[in-house]
Motif scaffolding. Structure first.
Motif, PDB file in Angstrom:
ATOM      1  N   GLY A  13       0.867  -1.187   0.000  1.00 20.19           N
ATOM      2  CA  GLY A  13       0.000   0.000   0.000  1.00 20.19           C
ATOM      3  C   GLY A  13       0.893   1.223   0.000  1.00 20.19           C
ATOM      4  N   ILE A  14       1.107   1.825   1.190  1.00 16.96           N
ATOM      5  CA  ILE A  14       2.065   2.938   1.278  1.00 16.96           C
ATOM      6  C   ILE A  14       3.473   2.444   0.907  1.00 16.96           C
ATOM      7  N   GLY A  15       3.645   1.113   0.944  1.00 19.18           N
ATOM      8  CA  GLY A  15       4.927   0.524   0.541  1.00 19.18           C
ATOM      9  C   GLY A  15       5.345   0.934  -0.863  1.00 19.18           C
ATOM     10  N   CYS A  35       7.220  -7.544  -0.636  1.00 18.73           N
ATOM     11  CA  CYS A  35       6.487  -8.703  -0.112  1.00 18.73           C
ATOM     12  C   CYS A  35       5.062  -8.289   0.252  1.00 18.73           C
ATOM     13  N   ASP A  36       4.093  -8.969  -0.309  1.00 20.54           N
ATOM     14  CA  ASP A  36       2.688  -8.735   0.042  1.00 20.54           C
ATOM     15  C   ASP A  36       1.930 -10.023  -0.218  1.00 20.54           C
ATOM     16  N   ARG A  37       1.041 -10.375   0.685  1.00 18.93           N
ATOM     17  CA  ARG A  37       0.279 -11.601   0.443  1.00 18.93           C
ATOM     18  C   ARG A  37      -0.668 -11.434  -0.732  1.00 18.93           C
ATOM     19  N   PRO A  40      -0.928  -9.755  -6.838  1.00 21.37           N
ATOM     20  CA  PRO A  40      -1.292  -8.819  -7.917  1.00 21.37           C
ATOM     21  C   PRO A  40      -1.094  -7.356  -7.500  1.00 21.37           C
ATOM     22  N   ARG A  41      -1.381  -7.066  -6.221  1.00 29.07           N
ATOM     23  CA  ARG A  41      -1.184  -5.681  -5.767  1.00 29.07           C
ATOM     24  C   ARG A  41       0.310  -5.319  -5.807  1.00 29.07           C
ATOM     25  N   ALA A  42       1.161  -6.240  -5.358  1.00 31.48           N
ATOM     26  CA  ALA A  42       2.598  -5.977  -5.362  1.00 31.48           C
ATOM     27  C   ALA A  42       3.113  -5.854  -6.794  1.00 31.48           C
ATOM     28  N   CYS A  99       9.924   1.072  10.413  1.00 32.35           N
ATOM     29  CA  CYS A  99       8.542   0.674  10.698  1.00 32.35           C
ATOM     30  C   CYS A  99       7.588   1.851  10.529  1.00 32.35           C
ATOM     31  N   GLU A 100       6.573   1.626   9.712  1.00 31.65           N
ATOM     32  CA  GLU A 100       5.553   2.661   9.512  1.00 31.65           C
ATOM     33  C   GLU A 100       4.872   3.003  10.839  1.00 31.65           C
ATOM     34  N   LYS A 101       4.300   4.162  10.884  1.00 31.74           N
ATOM     35  CA  LYS A 101       3.558   4.573  12.081  1.00 31.74           C
ATOM     36  C   LYS A 101       2.241   3.808  12.139  1.00 31.74           C
ATOM     37  N   PRO A 102       1.734   3.534  13.295  1.00 32.86           N
ATOM     38  CA  PRO A 102       2.349   3.746  14.599  1.00 32.86           C
ATOM     39  C   PRO A 102       3.256   2.563  14.944  1.00 32.86           C
ATOM     40  N   PHE A 128       8.759   8.781  10.320  1.00 29.85           N
ATOM     41  CA  PHE A 128       8.194  10.136  10.468  1.00 29.85           C
ATOM     42  C   PHE A 128       8.770  10.997   9.346  1.00 29.85           C
ATOM     43  N   GLN A 129       8.314  10.718   8.125  1.00 33.74           N
ATOM     44  CA  GLN A 129       8.921  11.390   6.973  1.00 33.74           C
ATOM     45  C   GLN A 129       8.491  12.848   6.840  1.00 33.74           C
ATOM     46  N   TYR A 130       7.399  13.261   7.565  1.00 37.76           N
ATOM     47  CA  TYR A 130       6.934  14.647   7.453  1.00 37.76           C
ATOM     48  C   TYR A 130       7.995  15.631   7.944  1.00 37.76           C
ATOM     49  N   ALA A 168     -13.447   1.526   3.923  1.00 36.57           N
ATOM     50  CA  ALA A 168     -13.769   0.228   3.324  1.00 36.57           C
ATOM     51  C   ALA A 168     -12.651  -0.773   3.595  1.00 36.57           C
ATOM     52  N   ASN A 169     -11.441  -0.305   3.799  1.00 37.09           N
ATOM     53  CA  ASN A 169     -10.312  -1.181   4.168  1.00 37.09           C
ATOM     54  C   ASN A 169     -10.590  -1.691   5.596  1.00 37.09           C
ATOM     55  N   PRO A 170     -10.728  -3.034   5.771  1.00 39.05           N
ATOM     56  CA  PRO A 170     -11.334  -3.527   7.020  1.00 39.05           C
ATOM     57  C   PRO A 170     -10.565  -3.206   8.301  1.00 39.05           C
ATOM     58  N   TRP A 171      -9.253  -2.979   8.227  1.00 40.25           N
ATOM     59  CA  TRP A 171      -8.539  -2.713   9.485  1.00 40.25           C
ATOM     60  C   TRP A 171      -8.723  -1.278   9.954  1.00 40.25           C
ATOM     61  N   ARG A 172      -9.163  -0.384   9.067  1.00 41.93           N
ATOM     62  CA  ARG A 172      -9.246   1.034   9.452  1.00 41.93           C
ATOM     63  C   ARG A 172     -10.477   1.312  10.311  1.00 41.93           C
ATOM     64  N   GLY A 173     -10.317   2.261  11.212  1.00 42.97           N
ATOM     65  CA  GLY A 173     -11.438   2.713  12.046  1.00 42.97           C
ATOM     66  C   GLY A 173     -11.761   1.771  13.187  1.00 42.97           C
TER      67      GLY A 173
HETATM   68  N1  LIG Z   1       3.792   7.527   6.676  1.00 42.18           N
HETATM   69  C1  LIG Z   1       2.673   7.791   6.017  1.00 42.18           C
HETATM   70  O1  LIG Z   1       2.476   8.894   5.519  1.00 42.18           O
HETATM   71  C2  LIG Z   1       1.628   6.722   5.878  1.00 42.18           C
HETATM   72  C3  LIG Z   1       0.635   6.843   4.901  1.00 42.18           C
HETATM   73  C4  LIG Z   1      -0.292   5.802   4.768  1.00 42.18           C
HETATM   74  C5  LIG Z   1      -0.232   4.709   5.612  1.00 42.18           C
HETATM   75  N2  LIG Z   1       0.730   4.654   6.583  1.00 42.18           N
HETATM   76  C6  LIG Z   1       0.812   3.500   7.484  1.00 42.18           C
HETATM   77  O2  LIG Z   1       1.307   2.383   6.752  1.00 42.18           O
HETATM   78  C7  LIG Z   1       0.713   1.189   7.221  1.00 42.18           C
HETATM   79  C8  LIG Z   1       0.049   0.469   6.050  1.00 42.18           C
HETATM   80  O3  LIG Z   1      -0.998   1.296   5.584  1.00 42.18           O
HETATM   81  P1  LIG Z   1      -1.610   1.093   4.111  1.00 42.18           P
HETATM   82  O4  LIG Z   1      -2.540   2.216   3.903  1.00 42.18           O
HETATM   83  O5  LIG Z   1      -0.513   0.877   3.123  1.00 42.18           O
HETATM   84  O6  LIG Z   1      -2.423  -0.264   4.340  1.00 42.18           O
HETATM   85  P2  LIG Z   1      -2.998  -1.244   3.229  1.00 42.18           P
HETATM   86  O7  LIG Z   1      -3.994  -2.095   3.920  1.00 42.18           O
HETATM   87  O8  LIG Z   1      -3.412  -0.479   2.024  1.00 42.18           O
HETATM   88  O9  LIG Z   1      -1.735  -2.129   2.807  1.00 42.18           O
HETATM   89  C9  LIG Z   1      -1.185  -3.106   3.645  1.00 42.18           C
HETATM   90  C10 LIG Z   1      -0.727  -4.273   2.784  1.00 42.18           C
HETATM   91  O10 LIG Z   1      -0.176  -5.263   3.652  1.00 42.18           O
HETATM   92  C11 LIG Z   1      -0.499  -6.555   3.108  1.00 42.18           C
HETATM   93  N3  LIG Z   1      -0.411  -7.544   4.182  1.00 42.18           N
HETATM   94  C12 LIG Z   1      -1.174  -7.613   5.307  1.00 42.18           C
HETATM   95  N4  LIG Z   1      -0.758  -8.617   6.091  1.00 42.18           N
HETATM   96  C13 LIG Z   1       0.309  -9.178   5.475  1.00 42.18           C
HETATM   97  C14 LIG Z   1       1.202 -10.231   5.791  1.00 42.18           C
HETATM   98  N5  LIG Z   1       1.066 -10.928   6.937  1.00 42.18           N
HETATM   99  N6  LIG Z   1       2.198 -10.542   4.929  1.00 42.18           N
HETATM  100  C15 LIG Z   1       2.333  -9.853   3.772  1.00 42.18           C
HETATM  101  N7  LIG Z   1       1.521  -8.819   3.403  1.00 42.18           N
HETATM  102  C16 LIG Z   1       0.533  -8.501   4.245  1.00 42.18           C
HETATM  103  C17 LIG Z   1      -1.907  -6.385   2.572  1.00 42.18           C
HETATM  104  O11 LIG Z   1      -2.188  -7.345   1.555  1.00 42.18           O
HETATM  105  C18 LIG Z   1      -1.864  -4.956   2.016  1.00 42.18           C
HETATM  106  O12 LIG Z   1      -1.577  -4.920   0.620  1.00 42.18           O
HETATM  107  C19 LIG Z   1      -0.269   1.603   8.323  1.00 42.18           C
HETATM  108  O13 LIG Z   1       0.331   1.427   9.570  1.00 42.18           O
HETATM  109  C20 LIG Z   1      -0.523   3.074   8.048  1.00 42.18           C
HETATM  110  O14 LIG Z   1      -0.827   3.790   9.234  1.00 42.18           O
HETATM  111  C21 LIG Z   1       1.650   5.624   6.700  1.00 42.18           C
END
Ligand SMILES: NC(=O)c1ccc[n+]([C@@H]2O[C@H](COP(=O)([O-])OP(=O)(O)OC[C@H]3O[C@@H](n4cnc5c(N)ncnc54)[C@H](O)[C@@H]3O)[C@@H](O)[C@H]2O)c1
Length: 368
Positions: A13-15, A35-37, A40-42, A99-102, A128-130, A168-173
């Motif tokens: 995602g943010i990766g 690495c992402d489970r 297709p997204r990766a 490690c991404e926040k938090p 904390f890239q800001y 809609a992303n199930p972990w949020r909120g």
């Molecule tokens: N620094 C920033 O500006 C910033 C911006 C957005 C998000 N974030 C943080 O980054 C983190 C991720 O957020 P996101 O929006 O990218 O989430 P996301 O849900 O969009 O992406 C997470 C990814 O992790 C994968 N995943 C989950 N469990 C896994 C596992 N066990 N093995 C491999 N892959 C796995 C999912 O398939 C998904 O593609 C959060 O902690 C969020 O707070 C930081």
């Protein structure tokens, strides 16, 4: 120059923004894995960023990536509830960690990570890239040059817009997945900037409410803070603004620093630095600013600082430390403690604080 550091990014995602930033720093980093489970997204992230598949492999299995001896750094971009277990696993595998926040949802976990980091000799860099970019670099240079004087008061706004599509992303909120609301997931960057510029917090009084979306966690907050220096600050946080706006005003004895409104890269926006008092000060401020070299912003600035730290290259911006991550989680803990009790909370928090083991409700569980 030392060889480029080998990174494995977990989470696409943010990766993918992390990947793009590493690709722009080819002399400092090679991304060996994304690495992402969700393969297709990766794959989409590799295509979008133009990463060379011969250099950057895909993996769906974090254990496989951790076991590769060629990987120096594990960059965790997974949902929040996986940050502590994955950071621990990566340290135990002998890797440095970004490690991404938090970083965590409990001070006790941060203390355990600090002990593990000490034991393994591997470092943890909370994201904390800001912090990185010319606006804040200028303010820090003005403070270091003695042109700011005593810190007086700061006000900050984290006024962003999040709707049902975002949730809609199930972990949020959720407490179990996101582990907190706007205080933890959104304002955390701007509060890191507040303490980077004004130093540690002595006391705060916080209010929090869920008023924008039908979620478990808070999406509005109002904070009053007293810094250890005696300076004051207020922070207004909402996910119900019509637009996305981040805004800082720092008032010092001799100058006022005013950010632009850039929501996700506040250090990058147009900042003004205005002298207060003696007429000559503006010339000194302007001269100090114009003598500064350019500096990289956002993820590029953050990753450059990490590489400088790991490769002992002096002269750049300091990297974010595990102690900074601890300070950030301590602040979130204090905010939740105050919002729940209705009382002011003094910092630092001791290990016998009621929320030292975390602020999550006891029934919060996640299997996403
Ligand atoms: N620094 C920033 O500006 C910033 C911006 C957005 C998000 N974030 C943080 O980054 C983190 C991720 O957020 P996101 O929006 O990218 O989430 P996301 O849900 O969009 O992406 C997470 C990814 O992790 C994968 N995943 C989950 N469990 C896994 C596992 N066990 N093995 C491999 N892959 C796995 C999912 O398939 C998904 O593609 C959060 O902690 C969020 O707070 C930081």
């Amino acid at each position: 120059m030392a060889r480029p550091l080998n990174v494995a990014i977990l989470g696409a995602g943010i990766g993918r923004a992390h990947l793009a930033a590493y690709l722009a720093l080819p002399e400092r980093f090679r991304v060996r894995y994304l690495c992402d489970r969700d393969i297709p997204r990766a794959t989409g992230a590799l295509l979008e960023t133009g990463a060379d598949p011969a250099l950057t492999g895909l993996s769906a299995n974090a254990d496989e990536v951790l076991a590769d001896p060629a990987v120096d750094i594990i960059d965790i971009c997974l949902p929040p509830h996986l940050h502590v277990p994955m950071t621990s696993a990566a340290l135990k595998a002998g890797k440095h960690v970004i490690c991404e926040k938090p970083l965590a949802s409990a001070l006790s976990d941060v203390d355990r990570l600090a002990a593990l980091s000490q034991e393994t000799g591997r470092m943890v860099f909370p994201v904390f890239q800001y912090r990185y970019g010319p606006g804040l670099a200028r303010l820090q240079a003005l403070i270091a040059a003695g042109l700011a004087g005593k810190p007086l008061i700061a006000s900050l706004r984290t006024h962003w817009n999040r709707d049902a599509a975002y949730y809609a992303n199930p972990w949020r909120g959720t407490w179990a997945g996101e582990q907190g609301g706007a205080i933890l997931g959104h304002a955390i960057h701007n509060h890191d900037i507040l303490t980077t510029i004004f130093g540690p917090i002595r006391q705060l009084h916080a209010f929090a409410a869920t008023r924008v979306n039908p979620i478990e966690t808070e999406d509005c907050s109002a904070l009053s803070l007293v810094m250890q220096s005696g300076a004051l600050a207020t922070s207004s946080v909402t996910l119900g603004h019509h637009d996305d706006v981040t805004d800082f005003t720092f008032c010092f004895e001799h100058l006022t620093a005013q950010s632009g409104l850039n929501p996700y890269a506040p250090a990058d926006g147009v900042w003004t630095f205005s002298a207060r008092g003696a007429a000559g000060n503006q010339a000194a401020i302007d001269a100090c600013i114009s003598a500064l070299p350019p500096c990289p912003s956002g993820f590029a600035g953050f990753f450059t600082a990490v590489a400088d730290q790991l490769q002992s290259i002096p002269g750049g911006a300091p990297a974010v430390t595990l102690a900074d991550g601890q300070r950030s989680i301590e602040l979130v803990t204090a905010i939740y403690a105050s919002a729940r009790s209705g009382q002011p909370v003094s910092l630092p928090l001791a290990t016998d604080h009621p929320l030292y083991e975390g602020w999550l409700p006891t029934d919060a569980k996640d299997d996403t």
